[in-house]
Design a protein around this motif. Structure first.
Motif, PDB file in Angstrom:
ATOM      1  N   ILE A   1     -77.313  18.230  10.969  1.00 29.75           N
ATOM      2  CA  ILE A   1     -77.966  16.966  11.218  1.00 29.75           C
ATOM      3  C   ILE A   1     -78.980  17.540  12.532  1.00 29.75           C
ATOM      4  N   LEU A   2     -80.284  17.318  12.483  1.00 28.01           N
ATOM      5  CA  LEU A   2     -81.303  17.616  13.778  1.00 28.01           C
ATOM      6  C   LEU A   2     -81.541  16.291  14.294  1.00 28.01           C
ATOM      7  N   LEU A   3     -81.197  16.093  15.373  1.00 31.97           N
ATOM      8  CA  LEU A   3     -81.710  14.913  16.233  1.00 31.97           C
ATOM      9  C   LEU A   3     -82.576  15.311  17.215  1.00 31.97           C
ATOM     10  N   ASP A   4     -83.988  15.096  17.124  1.00 33.02           N
ATOM     11  CA  ASP A   4     -85.082  15.860  18.048  1.00 33.02           C
ATOM     12  C   ASP A   4     -85.531  14.997  18.786  1.00 33.02           C
ATOM     13  N   HIS A   5     -85.611  15.485  20.300  1.00 32.20           N
ATOM     14  CA  HIS A   5     -86.070  14.564  21.086  1.00 32.20           C
ATOM     15  C   HIS A   5     -85.751  12.771  21.143  1.00 32.20           C
ATOM     16  N   VAL A   6     -84.387  12.851  21.129  1.00 32.01           N
ATOM     17  CA  VAL A   6     -83.991  11.458  20.582  1.00 32.01           C
ATOM     18  C   VAL A   6     -83.806  10.344  21.524  1.00 32.01           C
ATOM     19  N   THR A   7     -84.480  10.242  22.747  1.00 31.39           N
ATOM     20  CA  THR A   7     -84.392   9.371  23.756  1.00 31.39           C
ATOM     21  C   THR A   7     -84.961   8.030  22.725  1.00 31.39           C
ATOM     22  N   GLY A   8     -84.006   7.073  23.223  1.00 35.19           N
ATOM     23  CA  GLY A   8     -84.050   5.622  22.485  1.00 35.19           C
ATOM     24  C   GLY A   8     -83.637   5.533  20.823  1.00 35.19           C
ATOM     25  N   LEU A   9     -82.892   6.729  20.671  1.00 32.10           N
ATOM     26  CA  LEU A   9     -82.210   6.512  19.285  1.00 32.10           C
ATOM     27  C   LEU A   9     -81.079   5.630  19.247  1.00 32.10           C
ATOM     28  N   VAL A  10     -80.989   4.579  18.383  1.00 33.91           N
ATOM     29  CA  VAL A  10     -79.887   3.800  18.184  1.00 33.91           C
ATOM     30  C   VAL A  10     -79.458   3.537  16.964  1.00 33.91           C
ATOM     31  N   VAL A  11     -78.089   3.764  16.720  1.00 36.66           N
ATOM     32  CA  VAL A  11     -77.434   3.843  15.361  1.00 36.66           C
ATOM     33  C   VAL A  11     -76.233   2.850  15.617  1.00 36.66           C
ATOM     34  N   GLY A  12     -76.487   1.868  14.494  1.00 35.54           N
ATOM     35  CA  GLY A  12     -75.325   0.805  14.476  1.00 35.54           C
ATOM     36  C   GLY A  12     -73.973   1.196  14.072  1.00 35.54           C
ATOM     37  N   GLU A  13     -73.032   0.308  14.240  1.00 34.13           N
ATOM     38  CA  GLU A  13     -71.681   0.589  13.972  1.00 34.13           C
ATOM     39  C   GLU A  13     -71.545   1.078  12.347  1.00 34.13           C
ATOM     40  N   THR A  14     -71.971   0.165  11.680  1.00 32.85           N
ATOM     41  CA  THR A  14     -71.584   0.494  10.102  1.00 32.85           C
ATOM     42  C   THR A  14     -72.687   1.458   9.494  1.00 32.85           C
ATOM     43  N   ALA A  15     -73.514   2.018  10.061  1.00 35.96           N
ATOM     44  CA  ALA A  15     -74.706   2.983   9.866  1.00 35.96           C
ATOM     45  C   ALA A  15     -73.987   4.217   9.271  1.00 35.96           C
ATOM     46  N   VAL A  16     -74.560   4.835   8.176  1.00 37.65           N
ATOM     47  CA  VAL A  16     -74.220   6.322   7.609  1.00 37.65           C
ATOM     48  C   VAL A  16     -75.493   6.962   7.490  1.00 37.65           C
ATOM     49  N   ILE A  17     -75.256   8.356   8.073  1.00 39.86           N
ATOM     50  CA  ILE A  17     -76.133   9.331   8.015  1.00 39.86           C
ATOM     51  C   ILE A  17     -75.743  10.518   7.230  1.00 39.86           C
ATOM     52  N   GLY A  18     -76.226  10.771   5.956  1.00 37.99           N
ATOM     53  CA  GLY A  18     -75.882  11.951   5.273  1.00 37.99           C
ATOM     54  C   GLY A  18     -75.865  13.229   6.015  1.00 37.99           C
ATOM     55  N   ASN A  19     -75.946  14.163   5.229  1.00 39.22           N
ATOM     56  CA  ASN A  19     -75.998  15.650   5.472  1.00 39.22           C
ATOM     57  C   ASN A  19     -77.488  16.144   5.277  1.00 39.22           C
ATOM     58  N   ASN A  20     -78.029  17.088   6.210  1.00 37.44           N
ATOM     59  CA  ASN A  20     -79.231  17.745   6.150  1.00 37.44           C
ATOM     60  C   ASN A  20     -80.266  16.606   6.455  1.00 37.44           C
ATOM     61  N   VAL A  21     -79.913  15.782   7.452  1.00 35.67           N
ATOM     62  CA  VAL A  21     -80.769  14.637   7.797  1.00 35.67           C
ATOM     63  C   VAL A  21     -81.701  15.145   9.284  1.00 35.67           C
ATOM     64  N   SER A  22     -82.960  14.788   9.325  1.00 31.91           N
ATOM     65  CA  SER A  22     -83.538  15.110  10.518  1.00 31.91           C
ATOM     66  C   SER A  22     -84.006  13.775  11.194  1.00 31.91           C
ATOM     67  N   ILE A  23     -83.789  13.391  12.521  1.00 33.92           N
ATOM     68  CA  ILE A  23     -84.255  12.082  13.020  1.00 33.92           C
ATOM     69  C   ILE A  23     -84.854  12.446  14.350  1.00 33.92           C
ATOM     70  N   LEU A  24     -85.905  11.813  14.576  1.00 29.89           N
ATOM     71  CA  LEU A  24     -86.978  12.015  15.634  1.00 29.89           C
ATOM     72  C   LEU A  24     -86.824  10.825  16.506  1.00 29.89           C
ATOM     73  N   HIS A  25     -87.344  10.868  17.721  1.00 29.76           N
ATOM     74  CA  HIS A  25     -86.968   9.896  18.752  1.00 29.76           C
ATOM     75  C   HIS A  25     -87.614   8.500  18.427  1.00 29.76           C
ATOM     76  N   SER A  26     -86.859   7.611  19.449  1.00 33.13           N
ATOM     77  CA  SER A  26     -87.068   6.081  19.332  1.00 33.13           C
ATOM     78  C   SER A  26     -87.176   5.545  17.847  1.00 33.13           C
ATOM     79  N   MET A  27     -85.792   5.910  17.402  1.00 30.44           N
ATOM     80  CA  MET A  27     -85.487   5.468  15.890  1.00 30.44           C
ATOM     81  C   MET A  27     -84.278   4.573  16.036  1.00 30.44           C
TER      82      MET A  27
END
Length: 187
Positions: A116-142
């Motif tokens: 997992i790459l969480l890049d510049h993740v200020t403001g990232l919000v992930v809820g309780e039942t969310a699922v994030i798979g493998n090889n995922v890249s996520i940027l800020h304010s998401m």
């Protein structure tokens, strides 16, 4: 194992507070590391991925000392393990402290894969039942969130290999299995 221990030694010092003393966090982190090889493997995989995908990352040490997305992700792994063990109050305390330190809100119930790459993740919000798979890249304010007061499975599911760009808001029980890249241009 040395890499994971070094990472978690750094994290528990950052997260320590009056309500979460460093010796308590140390005992928690070491206990979880000893009992969960998958977390140790994910730490190494995440560290490699950040170095591979982020041109700003000059070394693995640079990543684990300075990249708050990486540190927040590893902290989440501990909180998630505590959540699964039924130690929910402690998991939420760690989540809240991660939010205070890194400005990242990942609910301890959320499931996150590896590489997992969480890049510049200020403001990232992930809820309780969310699922994030493998090889995922996520940027800020998401946001991966629900749609109001619905209960049960109410958050998005992100498949393997997905890129989610900055400022993206994904609400509801969507399943994403492709690259999502939204670009907003303001004139």
């Amino acid at each position: 194992m040395f890499i994971a221990v070094a990472v978690f030694n750094f994290i528990y010092v950052l997260l320590s507070s009056a309500s979460l003393p460093s010796n308590t966090l140390f005992d928690l982190f070491v206990g979880i590391l000893k009992s969960d090889q998958e977390i140790m493997d994910s730490v190494k995989d995440d560290l490699k991925v950040v170095k591979e995908r982020d041109p700003a990352c000059i070394s693995h040490v640079h990543c684990f000392l300075n990249f708050k997305g990486f540190l927040a992700c590893q902290s989440h792994r501990v909180a998630h393990k505590l959540w699964l063990q039924g130690r929910k109050a402690l998991a939420v305390m760690i989540q809240n402290r991660v939010f205070e330190i890194f400005a990242v809100g990942i609910h301890p119930g959320a499931k996150i894969g590896s590489r997992i790459l969480l890049d510049h993740v200020t403001g990232l919000v992930v809820g309780e039942t969310a699922v994030i798979g493998n090889n995922v890249s996520i940027l800020h304010s998401m946001t991966l969130g629900g749609t109001g007061k619905a209960s049960g499975d109410r958050n998005p599911k992100i498949g393997d290999g997905v890129l989610i760009d900055a400022g993206t808001c994904i609400l509801g029980t969507l399943r994403l299995v492709f690259v999502l890249r939204l670009v907003l241009v303001l004139w």
